[in-house]
Design an enzyme around this catalytic site. Sequence first.
Site, PDB file in Angstrom:
ATOM      1  N   HIS A 434      55.529  -0.435 -10.110  1.00 39.35           N
ATOM      2  CA  HIS A 434      54.894  -1.118  -8.983  1.00 39.35           C
ATOM      3  C   HIS A 434      54.155  -0.161  -8.053  1.00 39.35           C
ATOM      4  CE1 HIS A 434      53.905  -4.529  -6.698  1.00 39.35           C
ATOM      5  NE2 HIS A 434      55.065  -5.155  -6.700  1.00 39.35           N
ATOM      6  N   ARG A 435      54.285   1.140  -8.267  1.00 41.05           N
ATOM      7  CA  ARG A 435      53.522   2.088  -7.461  1.00 41.05           C
ATOM      8  C   ARG A 435      52.039   2.053  -7.826  1.00 41.05           C
ATOM      9  NH1 ARG A 435      56.694   7.470  -8.949  1.00 41.05           N
ATOM     10  NH2 ARG A 435      56.275   6.518 -10.987  1.00 41.05           N
TER      11      ARG A 435
END
Length: 461
Positions: A434-435
């Site tokens: 999700h980064r």
Amino acid sequence: MAHLLQTTFLPSSSPLIRQNQTHILRISGSRTRVSAKIREIFMPALSSTMTEGKIVSWVRSEGDKLCKGESVVVVESDKADMDVETFYDGYLAKIMVDEGGVASVGSAIALLAESEDEIAEAQAKAAASGSPSSPASETSNSAAVVAAVPHPQLEKVKLAEPAAVTVGSAVHPASEGGKRIVASPYAKKLANELKVELARVVGSGPKGRIVAKDVEAEAAAAAGPAASVAAAGPAGIELASVVPFTTMQGAVSRNMVESLAVPTFRVGYTITTDALDALYKKIKSKGVTMTALLAKATALALVQHPVVNSSCRDGNSFIYNSSINIAVAVAIDGGLITPVLQDADKADIYTLSRKWKELVDKARAKLLQPHEYNTGTFTLSNLGMFGVDRFDAILPPGTGAIMAVGASEPTVVATKDGRIGMKNQMQVNVTADHRVIYGADLASFLQTLAKIIEDPRDLTF
């Protein structure tokens, strides 16, 4: 024969040697104090995740004369069995880690003497140390440079089996002209413990050399059919026993723990597979596999969504990978490995299928080269063949996403005109970093993937 590293005698001030893709070899402080003409053979790093290696078998025995480029020992890394070669002429003076033993990367596993006269000196100093050397801040006089290549023993043995049965042969295959039996030190020790007569054992090692597994097989055969059946059945598992990880299991464990540091999320999608199933039935006879079809479809979707093929390694930036390399999880004896279909978006489906079969065969024989399992940019994990309808996969470190594929099953659905119909559908769940990758990115990617699978004409171009 692997390409040999061209290097001169190592000075004591050199902290390490690195050239091209040869493995890092540390020159470190040693508990075994050696003279300038006695070199250490270190445990090499055979992959980027390897921290220790297991000695599968010693190809040569103590006292044997070695020539540059000759295989000395077979090492089990976290992914494959590899031959370790010496880059110096000399004599194998002392084996410091026996077959079955484990040594950390960079620690000494043997001593190489330059001349026969120095063998005794090396053995005496190794015995005085009481343990193999390990990396430290101090430097020793020199080290024996080694390289690693995929271990071809399994393949060679398989090809040599028909010729192994020779009627009327008077010379044992593991003997030199019938004068002496050639066996690894550990095999000799094991034969003594198990009361196995080495003269009766047929070796499966290089040039008929007897290794530990040959002795164990002979001991099992001598115990009789009943014992063999018992060992092969479920009763062979000792309940409540503590079983240490294999080298590969240890690597998988470390990778899974490392993945916990990455913030991930999951998105699922239902895809109708009627058209894909029909295409597969049509071209299956030409050697095409469903894995190759899924990999090709995924690669074509990634072309349109490069962020899903990206990766973040340092937590401060990410890279749009220039190639689309689809890694596919494969269960093998004692662990898990992910052979890589490189440039899957560019290869045609027939080439991709042939390559996949080759990779699987090499993976199960533990013959994969590092670039064939550690260059993936996107991972597929398929449990559909086991009837699993859906599951989540853990993100491999260093990649952006992994897709879990379930079984394609007949499903009752509502058609566009309001009627009830039957279609084959499968569930896919993508786990992503999700980064770098966001929900909308995955949703858009899965929509594209569904369109390709539901109208798979592009897969055969």
